[in-house]
Design a protein around this motif. Structure first.
Motif, PDB file in Angstrom:
ATOM      1  N   PHE A  78      22.201  36.066 -10.202  1.00 21.17           N
ATOM      2  CA  PHE A  78      22.997  35.130 -10.992  1.00 21.17           C
ATOM      3  C   PHE A  78      24.048  35.874 -11.811  1.00 21.17           C
ATOM      4  O   PHE A  78      25.213  35.476 -11.859  1.00 21.17           O
ATOM      5  CB  PHE A  78      22.088  34.313 -11.905  1.00 21.17           C
ATOM      6  CG  PHE A  78      22.844  33.393 -12.815  1.00 21.17           C
ATOM      7  CD1 PHE A  78      23.370  32.214 -12.345  1.00 21.17           C
ATOM      8  CD2 PHE A  78      23.044  33.721 -14.148  1.00 21.17           C
ATOM      9  CE1 PHE A  78      24.080  31.369 -13.170  1.00 21.17           C
ATOM     10  CE2 PHE A  78      23.749  32.882 -14.982  1.00 21.17           C
ATOM     11  CZ  PHE A  78      24.266  31.700 -14.496  1.00 21.17           C
ATOM     12  N   ALA A  82      28.017  35.274 -11.200  1.00 16.50           N
ATOM     13  CA  ALA A  82      28.855  34.766 -12.292  1.00 16.50           C
ATOM     14  C   ALA A  82      29.986  35.743 -12.595  1.00 16.50           C
ATOM     15  O   ALA A  82      31.137  35.348 -12.806  1.00 16.50           O
ATOM     16  CB  ALA A  82      28.000  34.519 -13.537  1.00 16.50           C
ATOM     17  N   LYS A  85      32.628  35.746  -9.744  1.00 17.51           N
ATOM     18  CA  LYS A  85      33.416  34.509  -9.748  1.00 17.51           C
ATOM     19  C   LYS A  85      34.496  34.576 -10.825  1.00 17.51           C
ATOM     20  O   LYS A  85      35.653  34.243 -10.577  1.00 17.51           O
ATOM     21  CB  LYS A  85      32.519  33.290  -9.963  1.00 17.51           C
ATOM     22  CG  LYS A  85      33.301  31.983  -9.946  1.00 17.51           C
ATOM     23  CD  LYS A  85      32.403  30.785 -10.123  1.00 17.51           C
ATOM     24  CE  LYS A  85      33.217  29.504 -10.120  1.00 17.51           C
ATOM     25  NZ  LYS A  85      32.373  28.312 -10.297  1.00 17.51           N
ATOM     26  N   GLU A 162      20.675  27.328 -12.972  1.00 20.66           N
ATOM     27  CA  GLU A 162      21.568  28.462 -12.731  1.00 20.66           C
ATOM     28  C   GLU A 162      22.897  27.985 -12.151  1.00 20.66           C
ATOM     29  O   GLU A 162      23.964  28.477 -12.528  1.00 20.66           O
ATOM     30  CB  GLU A 162      20.908  29.466 -11.782  1.00 20.66           C
ATOM     31  CG  GLU A 162      19.753  30.220 -12.418  1.00 20.66           C
ATOM     32  CD  GLU A 162      18.974  31.063 -11.429  1.00 20.66           C
ATOM     33  OE1 GLU A 162      18.532  32.157 -11.818  1.00 20.66           O
ATOM     34  OE2 GLU A 162      18.801  30.633 -10.259  1.00 20.66           O
ATOM     35  N   SER A 165      25.023  26.517 -14.917  1.00 15.49           N
ATOM     36  CA  SER A 165      25.653  27.551 -15.734  1.00 15.49           C
ATOM     37  C   SER A 165      26.780  28.246 -14.978  1.00 15.49           C
ATOM     38  O   SER A 165      27.861  28.477 -15.526  1.00 15.49           O
ATOM     39  CB  SER A 165      24.591  28.562 -16.169  1.00 15.49           C
ATOM     40  OG  SER A 165      25.173  29.578 -16.916  1.00 15.49           O
ATOM     41  N   LEU A 166      26.546  28.565 -13.720  1.00 18.11           N
ATOM     42  CA  LEU A 166      27.532  29.282 -12.917  1.00 18.11           C
ATOM     43  C   LEU A 166      28.782  28.448 -12.673  1.00 18.11           C
ATOM     44  O   LEU A 166      29.899  28.950 -12.749  1.00 18.11           O
ATOM     45  CB  LEU A 166      26.909  29.700 -11.578  1.00 18.11           C
ATOM     46  CG  LEU A 166      27.720  30.631 -10.698  1.00 18.11           C
ATOM     47  CD1 LEU A 166      28.002  31.942 -11.417  1.00 18.11           C
ATOM     48  CD2 LEU A 166      26.977  30.910  -9.406  1.00 18.11           C
TER      49      LEU A 166
END
Length: 196
Positions: A78, A82, A85, A162, A165-166
């Motif tokens: 994760f 993140a 990205k 997750e 959030s991402l």
């Protein structure tokens, strides 16, 4: 709560802590474990392979440079997704190259590398390839956000929290995206389209 593992089954937190303490072997292992995951994830945003490779390279250079100040994490996958990205979107926005879903080329290979010569196995591979091709084409028809949610949920096995959030959306939006994607996939994949 179960501990997360890398694609090959290594305990993520342990590997992450070894990397943070300066272990070069652990750092190389992190790269090896996640480079393809990050590459495939970035391919959902742009077809610019060189840019993707540059961003992944830059991310790992920065990780090594700042290893002593990077905090602990319960999900390395994760954290890396993140981070990549954010980095990729910054580059795309700076270059004004953010591509639409139609610009993303479909470079997935679904048929296994070399099929045995046995007729029944070959037929089975052809059937699997056809079904996978139908699914891939259907996924490509999804709106970009639905496609991203499906990829994160079913290809990367991230939890809805997750994903929330991402993608920087609330949990209900994640449910809505995935439900909408599955509804659309049912429309795009009918039994008559899948039958050889």
């Amino acid at each position: 709560m179960p501990r997360y593992r890398t694609p090959s089954g290594i305990d993520e937190e342990q590997l992450w802590d070894q990397f943070r303490s300066g272990d070069e072997v652990a750092f190389a292992r992190l790269y090896k474990e996640y480079v393809q995951v990050l590459y495939h994830y970035c391919a959902h945003f742009t077809a610019d392979r060189a840019l993707i490779k540059d961003c992944i390279h830059d991310l790992f250079v920065e990780l090594w440079k700042h290893r002593q100040t990077i905090g602990q994490t319960t999900s390395v996958r994760f954290y890396l997704m993140a981070s990549i990205k954010r980095k990729l979107v910054r580059h795309l926005n700076a270059e004004m190259k953010f591509s639409s879903q139609d610009d993303v080329e479909n470079d997935r290979e679904w048929l296994p590398g070399c099929a045995p010569s046995y007729e029944s196995t070959l037929i089975s591979f052809e059937e699997d390839d056809h079904v996978n091709s139908c699914v891939a084409k259907a996924i490509e028809k999804l709106p970009r956000r639905q496609r991203e949610a499906v990829y994160l949920r079913y290809y990367q096995n991230l939890s809805n929290e997750e994903i929330s959030s991402l993608m920087k959306i609330n949990i209900q939006s994640v449910y809505n995206l995935i439900f909408g994607a599955l509804t659309n996939l049912k429309k795009y994949i009918s039994p008559e389209k899948v039958v050889l």
